[in-house]
Design an enzyme around this catalytic site. Structure first.
Site, PDB file in Angstrom:
ATOM      1  N   CYS A   1      70.571   3.364  40.523  1.00  0.00           N
ATOM      2  CA  CYS A   1      70.220   2.355  41.517  1.00  0.00           C
ATOM      3  C   CYS A   1      70.385   1.001  40.850  1.00  0.00           C
ATOM      4  O   CYS A   1      69.924   0.792  39.734  1.00  0.00           O
ATOM      5  CB  CYS A   1      68.767   2.569  41.954  1.00  0.00           C
ATOM      6  SG  CYS A   1      68.044   1.092  42.679  1.00  0.00           S
TER       7      CYS A   1
ATOM      8  N   TYR B   1      65.814  47.135  14.242  1.00  0.00           N
ATOM      9  CA  TYR B   1      64.566  47.736  14.685  1.00  0.00           C
ATOM     10  C   TYR B   1      64.458  49.241  14.460  1.00  0.00           C
ATOM     11  O   TYR B   1      63.426  49.814  14.778  1.00  0.00           O
ATOM     12  CB  TYR B   1      64.196  47.353  16.116  1.00  0.00           C
ATOM     13  CG  TYR B   1      65.205  47.682  17.212  1.00  0.00           C
ATOM     14  CD1 TYR B   1      65.600  48.993  17.466  1.00  0.00           C
ATOM     15  CD2 TYR B   1      65.714  46.665  18.008  1.00  0.00           C
ATOM     16  CE1 TYR B   1      66.503  49.279  18.470  1.00  0.00           C
ATOM     17  CE2 TYR B   1      66.622  46.944  19.028  1.00  0.00           C
ATOM     18  CZ  TYR B   1      67.008  48.251  19.244  1.00  0.00           C
ATOM     19  OH  TYR B   1      67.898  48.532  20.241  1.00  0.00           O
TER      20      TYR B   1
ATOM     21  N   LYS C   1      60.170  42.609  22.390  1.00  0.00           N
ATOM     22  CA  LYS C   1      61.368  43.198  22.974  1.00  0.00           C
ATOM     23  C   LYS C   1      62.371  42.067  23.144  1.00  0.00           C
ATOM     24  O   LYS C   1      62.245  41.239  24.046  1.00  0.00           O
ATOM     25  CB  LYS C   1      61.050  43.862  24.310  1.00  0.00           C
ATOM     26  CG  LYS C   1      62.230  44.628  24.879  1.00  0.00           C
ATOM     27  CD  LYS C   1      61.764  45.549  26.000  1.00  0.00           C
ATOM     28  CE  LYS C   1      62.874  46.455  26.486  1.00  0.00           C
ATOM     29  NZ  LYS C   1      63.939  45.747  27.196  1.00  0.00           N
TER      30      LYS C   1
ATOM     31  N   CYS D   1      70.175   3.351  47.372  1.00  0.00           N
ATOM     32  CA  CYS D   1      68.946   3.885  46.772  1.00  0.00           C
ATOM     33  C   CYS D   1      67.987   4.314  47.875  1.00  0.00           C
ATOM     34  O   CYS D   1      67.697   3.532  48.786  1.00  0.00           O
ATOM     35  CB  CYS D   1      68.308   2.815  45.892  1.00  0.00           C
ATOM     36  SG  CYS D   1      66.678   3.289  45.292  1.00  0.00           S
TER      37      CYS D   1
ATOM     38  N   CYS E   1      63.444  -2.585  42.571  1.00  0.00           N
ATOM     39  CA  CYS E   1      63.265  -1.248  43.146  1.00  0.00           C
ATOM     40  C   CYS E   1      61.871  -0.719  42.803  1.00  0.00           C
ATOM     41  O   CYS E   1      61.505  -0.610  41.630  1.00  0.00           O
ATOM     42  CB  CYS E   1      64.335  -0.306  42.585  1.00  0.00           C
ATOM     43  SG  CYS E   1      64.123   1.403  43.121  1.00  0.00           S
TER      44      CYS E   1
ATOM     45  N   LYS F   1      56.379  44.996  30.019  1.00  0.00           N
ATOM     46  CA  LYS F   1      57.217  43.853  30.378  1.00  0.00           C
ATOM     47  C   LYS F   1      56.412  42.578  30.605  1.00  0.00           C
ATOM     48  O   LYS F   1      55.265  42.625  31.024  1.00  0.00           O
ATOM     49  CB  LYS F   1      57.997  44.177  31.662  1.00  0.00           C
ATOM     50  CG  LYS F   1      58.916  45.386  31.560  1.00  0.00           C
ATOM     51  CD  LYS F   1      60.005  45.206  30.519  1.00  0.00           C
ATOM     52  CE  LYS F   1      61.164  44.389  30.988  1.00  0.00           C
ATOM     53  NZ  LYS F   1      62.212  45.107  31.665  1.00  0.00           N
TER      54      LYS F   1
ATOM     55  N   CYS G   1      64.859   1.632  47.533  1.00  0.00           N
ATOM     56  CA  CYS G   1      64.937   0.189  47.794  1.00  0.00           C
ATOM     57  C   CYS G   1      66.192  -0.198  48.570  1.00  0.00           C
ATOM     58  O   CYS G   1      66.355  -1.359  48.933  1.00  0.00           O
ATOM     59  CB  CYS G   1      64.851  -0.594  46.488  1.00  0.00           C
ATOM     60  SG  CYS G   1      66.339  -0.469  45.478  1.00  0.00           S
TER      61      CYS G   1
ATOM     62  N   GLU H   1      56.351  45.453  18.583  1.00  0.00           N
ATOM     63  CA  GLU H   1      57.479  44.561  18.262  1.00  0.00           C
ATOM     64  C   GLU H   1      57.876  43.796  19.514  1.00  0.00           C
ATOM     65  O   GLU H   1      57.865  44.364  20.607  1.00  0.00           O
ATOM     66  CB  GLU H   1      58.715  45.376  17.849  1.00  0.00           C
ATOM     67  CG  GLU H   1      58.543  46.200  16.622  1.00  0.00           C
ATOM     68  CD  GLU H   1      59.686  47.221  16.480  1.00  0.00           C
ATOM     69  OE1 GLU H   1      60.813  46.946  16.945  1.00  0.00           O
ATOM     70  OE2 GLU H   1      59.421  48.286  15.920  1.00  0.00           O
TER      71      GLU H   1
ATOM     72  N   ASP I   1      65.584  40.000  24.028  1.00  0.00           N
ATOM     73  CA  ASP I   1      66.458  40.099  25.188  1.00  0.00           C
ATOM     74  C   ASP I   1      67.904  39.869  24.764  1.00  0.00           C
ATOM     75  O   ASP I   1      68.423  38.758  24.809  1.00  0.00           O
ATOM     76  CB  ASP I   1      66.021  39.072  26.246  1.00  0.00           C
ATOM     77  CG  ASP I   1      66.408  39.523  27.637  1.00  0.00           C
ATOM     78  OD1 ASP I   1      66.946  40.644  27.763  1.00  0.00           O
ATOM     79  OD2 ASP I   1      66.185  38.767  28.583  1.00  0.00           O
TER      80      ASP I   1
HETATM   81  S1  IVH Z   1      63.702  50.540  20.386  1.00  0.00           S
HETATM   82  C1  IVH Z   1      64.206  54.755  21.427  1.00  0.00           C
HETATM   83  N1  IVH Z   1      62.896  48.117  19.810  1.00  0.00           N
HETATM   84  O1  IVH Z   1      65.400  47.487  24.702  1.00  0.00           O
HETATM   85  C2  IVH Z   1      63.966  53.316  21.199  1.00  0.00           C
HETATM   86  N2  IVH Z   1      64.442  48.395  21.599  1.00  0.00           N
HETATM   87  O2  IVH Z   1      65.127  49.601  26.968  1.00  0.00           O
HETATM   88  C3  IVH Z   1      65.069  52.502  21.664  1.00  0.00           C
HETATM   89  N3  IVH Z   1      65.150  46.309  22.653  1.00  0.00           N
HETATM   90  O3  IVH Z   1      68.430  49.230  24.519  1.00  0.00           O
HETATM   91  C4  IVH Z   1      65.018  51.079  21.406  1.00  0.00           C
HETATM   92  N4  IVH Z   1      63.951  44.964  21.386  1.00  0.00           N
HETATM   93  O4  IVH Z   1      68.365  46.857  23.593  1.00  0.00           O
HETATM   94  C5  IVH Z   1      63.661  48.874  20.614  1.00  0.00           C
HETATM   95  N5  IVH Z   1      62.128  46.021  19.166  1.00  0.00           N
HETATM   96  C6  IVH Z   1      62.889  46.781  19.971  1.00  0.00           C
HETATM   97  C7  IVH Z   1      63.704  46.228  20.976  1.00  0.00           C
HETATM   98  C8  IVH Z   1      64.471  47.080  21.778  1.00  0.00           C
HETATM   99  C9  IVH Z   1      64.819  45.046  22.383  1.00  0.00           C
HETATM  100  C10 IVH Z   1      66.059  46.737  23.739  1.00  0.00           C
HETATM  101  C11 IVH Z   1      67.211  47.586  23.265  1.00  0.00           C
HETATM  102  C12 IVH Z   1      67.171  48.845  24.074  1.00  0.00           C
HETATM  103  C13 IVH Z   1      66.277  48.459  25.212  1.00  0.00           C
HETATM  104  C14 IVH Z   1      65.473  49.668  25.641  1.00  0.00           C
END
Ligand code: IVH
Length: 675
Positions: free
Chosen positions: A429, A228, A118, A411, A435, A317, A414, A116, A120
């Site tokens: 300008c 999630y 991650k 400028c 120019c 990451k 020029c 999935e 932000d």
């Molecule tokens: S699972 C035990 N799934 O990442 C599993 N976390 O460092 C816990 N996050 O605090 C989380 N996308 O805010 C999970 N698809 C995803 C996620 C996700 C973002 C964030 C979440 C969590 C942090 C974990």
């Protein structure tokens, strides 16, 4: 409606209908009715509820704001701790993780993972009792968070009431609250216009929005929720794996991430990592990595937890999108329209996957707002395909000799005066085509791919031709000879010949390209096309009245003003005449829209095309009268799906939109062009 039970019935009907439209709009991204219809139903419900306040319930779609008053931020102890994730920074670390998982499970077979994005944003926990949202909390320290129920209720993709019948009496759904890029940028623009502090990134903006005491403020922030996991279930059975669980919460009305997929073993996980990283810049929201979770719940139980993280999941990451660096200098660049833009020269820094050494500071207002000085340490952010930005100054690190940035009075190219019109943020300008910087930019724009498309006439050559005085206006390009060009350093005879030929080959552009190439302020590709289609000839565009211009799609009073003042200036008329005498003949266009076979149709292109570029395909469709859009909706007529087409294809199929493969599309074009 006199009878209360009839009223109650109508209210129920309206709520069900509105909830369903909300779900389709905010969760499925598939609007089922036009906004106007939705608004009409919503107002009818509001009116009935005002008249019969006893019938208001907290789950009514009218009650997202206000039903539970202010957000209290009271402590909420999580029944199951909200864990965090271990990180893998390299492929090796991911393979090690997978090896440990297999060892603990005592298997040599590849393990099935769910991959999935991650997101932000911020983790939240949502409690539902008998399908009703009763409490929402932040993650806090993982053991206890804060009650943010009133704020969470304002997020349209959060179900106030679970859909369907199959949910347990008590259930906790966890997910991420985030702010999509577009909403974040709009919010920051709004804040900057008011002179308020802006947010550094979408995650910060999401956090700041959830931290509001007044839910009305949160309600105006473009937040979304993506589910999630399911955490605590008192009654009712869950599926035996994570994948099915995600699909189950989707049926309950949650948005789940459309990019999620299954992978078997570490290699497939790494494939998923790479393909998601490739897609990162095009996603409408920010992600900072990919999460791999063991799919099978009994395997998850076997693996268990260590202190704060599960052994069955890991986050790999992506490269960071923000880094610290220092501002070594600030220079002022002059653009095509004379706009003078401050550009920060940075100590080179690796951010968002590339090394960045320049960042625009936009204008003097932005410099003042950020309070940035030469020598400062700053946050540089590069997200998606957006140009790098300086988003924040670290005041603690300001050296004593930091220098203020002053607006130049003349400028830098020029020497003409720089003027700033009252009420405008941009300084310009005043040199116009005197120019060299403006001349260079105007010629670069003229020659560029979407304008006259002169192959081989790159920016470097234009700089040299202007500096040597060989080209003063765009018309001079057409008088260049092989001998002239050969006199330039590093220009061989063959290149000189090719360039003269490429310039000659650009002599018969379509009208819209020519209009676009002229570089009229705020007349981009789309407006140039509308103008060409509407008027058919350049003479008619030049002669159009202000009112008449405003009847054209995309043209408002400001653009109409720019068009008129462009054609009123004698030096522009002279340039156009000079181009005509140099043999440039722009092609008139048919203005008879009905004669265009695809008039009124909206097409979408997706995936990789092998026989032509996207731009070529777009141009062909537009020449047949179709509009080409960036996303699939109920209004889409057809979708052309190239290789590796993704979510747009899935969406088109689910909406029943006609889908053509690249080969079918080519055959289609051939038959159209013959008829
Ligand atoms: S699972 C035990 N799934 O990442 C599993 N976390 O460092 C816990 N996050 O605090 C989380 N996308 O805010 C999970 N698809 C995803 C996620 C996700 C973002 C964030 C979440 C969590 C942090 C974990």
């Amino acid at each position: 409606m006199a009878n209360t039970s009839t009223v109650a019935h109508r209210i129920e009907q309206l709520r069900a209908e509105i909830n369903d439209y909300n779900y389709r709009y905010y969760v499925l991204d598939e609007p089922a009715v036009p906004d106007a219809e939705y608004d009409r139903l919503f107002r009818e419900l509001q009116a009935l509820e005002t008249q019969y306040p006893d019938l208001i319930t907290p789950e009514s779609p009218t009650q997202r704001v206000g039903a539970t008053g202010e957000t209290t931020f009271d402590e909420v102890v999580h029944r199951l701790p909200m864990l965090s994730l271990d990180n893998a920074f390299t492929d090796e670390e991911l393979k090690d993780f997978d090896r440990r998982v297999r060892e603990r499970l005592g298997t040599d077979e590849p393990v099935e993972y769910v991959c999935e994005p991650k997101l932000d944003g911020l983790a939240v926990s949502l409690h539902y009792e008998n399908g009703r949202l009763i409490q929402a909390a932040t993650r806090g320290d993982g053991y206890a968070g804060e009650d943010i129920t009133a704020n969470i209720r304002t997020i349209p993709s959060v179900p106030l009431m679970l859909r369907g019948q199959g949910y347990p009496n008590l259930v906790e759904v966890r997910g991420e609250v985030y702010m999509p890029r577009a909403g974040f940028e709009a919010l920051n623009r709004r804040l900057a216009n008011k002179g308020d502090k802006t947010f550094v990134n979408p995650r910060n903006a999401a956090a700041g929005s959830l931290r509001q005491k007044n839910p009305k403020v949160t309600a105006r922030r473009p937040l979304e929720l993506c589910g999630y996991s399911v955490a605590v279930v008192d009654e009712g059975l869950l599926p035996d794996n994570h994948w099915d669980c995600l699909n189950l919460i989707k049926d309950w009305g949650f948005r789940i991430n459309p990019e999620m997929r299954k992978a078997s073993g570490a290699e497939e996980c790494l494939d998923a990592y790479r393909s998601l990283l490739d897609k990162r810049a095009t996603l409408p929201y920010e992600i900072d990595g990919i999460v791999f979770k063991v799919n099978d719940f009994s395997q998850q139980r076997t693996l268990g937890f260590i202190s704060r993280a599960p052994r069955w999941a890991i986050a790999q990451k992506f490269p960071a999108q923000e880094e610290l660096t220092t501002i070594e200098d600030v220079e002022f660049q002059v653009g095509r329209t004379g706009a003078v833009t401050p550009v920060a020269r940075l100590r080179p820094v690796f951010v968002g996957g590339v090394t960045v050494s320049n960042a625009t500071l936009h204008n003097m207002d932005e410099i003042a707002r950020l309070d940035v000085r030469i020598g400062d340490t700053v946050f540089v952010r590069r997200a998606g395909d957006v140009i790098p930005q300086v988003v924040k100054v670290v005041l603690d690190k300001r050296p004593e000799n930091a220098r203020l940035i002053e607006r130049p009075l003349h400028c830098p190219v020029c020497g003409s005066d720089i003027v700033q019109i009252e009420g405008e943020v941009v300084a310009r300008c005043s040199g116009g085509l005197y120019c060299a910087a403006q001349r260079k930019e105007a010629i670069k724009h003229f020659a560029s791919r979407k304008a006259m498309d002169i192959e081989g006439l790159g920016d470097k050559w234009i700089d040299i031709l202007v500096e040597k005085g060989m080209v003063k206006t765009v018309a001079d390009l057409y008088h260049l000879t092989v001998v002239d060009l050969q006199s330039l350093e590093r220009m061989g005879e063959k290149s000189a010949r090719n360039l003269v030929e490429a310039i000659a080959a650009s002599r018969r552009p379509q009208l819209w390209r020519f209009v676009y190439a002229l570089g009229i302020r705020e007349v981009g590709e789309a407006t140039a096309k509308s103008l060409a289609r509407h008027y058919g000839t350049l003479e008619r565009i030049a002669a159009a009245s202000d009112d008449d211009l405003q009847t054209v799609q995309d043209v408002g009073p400001i653009v109409a003003g720019h068009i008129q003042s462009f054609f009123n200036q004698s030096h522009n008329k002279e340039t156009i005449d000079a181009l005509r005498s140099a043999g440039v003949e722009w092609q008139s266009e048919s203005v008879d829209l009905a004669a265009q076979p695809l008039a009124g149709e909206t097409w979408v292109l997706t995936g990789t095309l092998s026989e032509m570029t996207r731009d070529e395909a777009k141009e062909k469709l537009e020449s047949l009268g179709a509009k080409v859009a960036g996303s699939v909706s109920a209004k889409t007529t057809s979708l052309v799906a190239g290789a590796a087409a993704g979510s747009k294809l899935t969406k088109a199929e689910s909406l029943g939109v006609k889908v053509l493969s690249e080969q079918e599309f080519i055959t289609f074009l051939e038959t159209r062009q013959q008829s």
